[in-house]
Design an enzyme around this catalytic site. Structure first.
Site: not given
Ligand code: GLY
Length: 405
Positions: A244, A273, A275, A295-296
């Site tokens: 991300t 999907v 966050d 991100t994460g």
């Molecule tokens: N943070 C990106 C995802 O979990 O898709």
């Protein structure tokens, strides 16, 4: 990156060690915060982003300094990794889902006009950040997903293209042959320990790692993954990354915008999907307050509406660092502070206040010991800064590795 089998096993085991230590960086947070406040005296314009945007900051900063729009500047940054086949967390070359198909998510918020756009689970379109902006500009909707989003993209002039590179395909094949393992309870489940062959303990020992990795090396060789890349790819298969990029930009008129784009969790179930395209989770911008992105682990971030929580915290007077730490602590609270589970959660927030104060915060130091999470910043001086982490040590990725039978 070259990673030896020995390095890999040491790193993997280090995660379990970190869990056993009560070394919250929260204790040192106050002094970090003081330093942070001093160091982060506002200089406008300013752009902040995840570390994988670092190489694209110069051109975006020049554009923003020349009077360019804040969202357009942020989009210039994130298009870099989207177009780069070697960035396997975003756009072209992103890690595919469990069926070997790349599915992308993105969203954007434009502070000055208080508008937003989002797309989720999009196939065959590389620049989903731009597509989310096209949803913002050319529809009365906020979010389009799947096939509808792809058809909308084509109608708007986006080119369909194959997003799966040969490298990503081979990595997926290795995962498919040695790991295909998303179905079953997640860390939220009371049954989470059932994911382990021995549910009385959440880990595997060094000998099991050796055996598992040796087997994976054999399969990787058969698939044709070059020997120099094998350990890196094996790491990716065992610890599926979420990758991300988020970017927020603020100009001299104090206009602020943000966007986030991703290929999501590697090897995910099709249709998953995270966050990143969720307004308020992967990205949130309020022209009155500031902007934040993540991100994460998307699942964890959605549950705390991370980016929105952070912006609301700043609205109520917290500094960017305090606001981000509070969001991380909500994730910790969701697991009752249980570090045995939290070792599988990784989260990084990138936070920019409307006054130009910023912070990068993370739950753990990094995915690997000695490789800290970083925030990239450009305020006339382009740099990478280590994030302020809540817990010491590196995270581990979910799902845990099963024992070899
Ligand atoms: N943070 C990106 C995802 O979990 O898709």
């Amino acid at each position: 990156m070259t990673v030896s089998r020995r390095d890999f096993i040491t790193t993997a085991l280090a995660g379990s060690v970190a869990v056993g230590l009560s070394t919250d960086a929260g204790a040192t947070q106050e002094s970090s915060e003081k330093k942070n406040k001093e160091k982060h005296a506002a200089k406008l314009p300013i752009i902040i982003c995840a570390a994988n945007g670092y190489n694209y900051l110069d051109q975006a900063y020049a554009f923003l300094s020349g009077g360019g729009d804040t969202l357009d500047a942020a989009l210039k940054v994130v298009q870099g990794p989207e177009n780069d086949p070697n960035d396997e967390s975003v756009g072209l070359g992103g890690h595919p889902n469990e069926e070997g198909v790349v599915e992308l998510d993105a969203c954007c918020m434009h502070g000055p006009t208080r508008t937003a756009g989002s797309v989720g689970g999009v196939r065959n379109i590389k620049n989903v950040s731009l597509l989310s902006n096209t949803v913002r500009l050319h529809t009365g909707h906020i979010m389009l997903v799947g096939e509808g989003a792809e058809r909308f993209a084509v109608a708007q002039g986006f080119q369909r293209e194959n997003l799966l590179t040969d490298k990503s395909r081979k990595e997926w094949l290795l995962w498919k042959e040695t790991h295909s393992d998303w179905w079953g309870p997640g860390i939220d489940s009371p049954d989470w320990r059932k994911r382990f062959a021995d549910p009385t303990r959440a880990g595997i020992d060094e000998d099991e790692w050796e055996l598992r990795i040796r087997r994976m090396e054999q399969v990787a060789a058969e698939i044709g993954i070059p020997s120099g890349l094998r350990m890196e790819v094996i790491r990716c298969v065992i610890f599926p990354p979420t990758g991300t990029i988020h970017c927020s930009a603020l100009n001299e008129k104090a206009e602020i915008s943000g966007c986030t784009t991703t290929s999501g969790l590697a090897w995910k179930i099709p249709g998953r999907v995270g966050d990143s395209p969720i307004i308020g989770a992967g990205c949130y911008t309020d022209q009155d307050v500031g902007s934040a992105g993540a991100t994460g682990n998307g699942e964890e971030n959605i549950k705390v509406a991370g980016a929105h929580t952070i912006v609301e915290n700043m609205r109520h007077g917290m500094s960017p660092l305090e606001a981000g730490m509070d969001a991380l602590k909500r994730i910790v609270r969701n697991h009752n502070g249980d570090k045995e589970r939290l070792q599988f959660v990784d989260m990084v927030y990138y936070i920019l206040g409307k006054d130009g104060a910023y912070a990068g915060v993370s739950l753990w130091e990094g995915y690997e010991t000695g490789k800290p999470h970083q925030i990239a910043v450009h305020d006339g001086n382009r740099r990478l800064e280590k994030t302020v982490n809540l817990f010491a040590g590196a995270s581990q990725s979910w799902p845990p590795v099963r024992r070899l039978s």
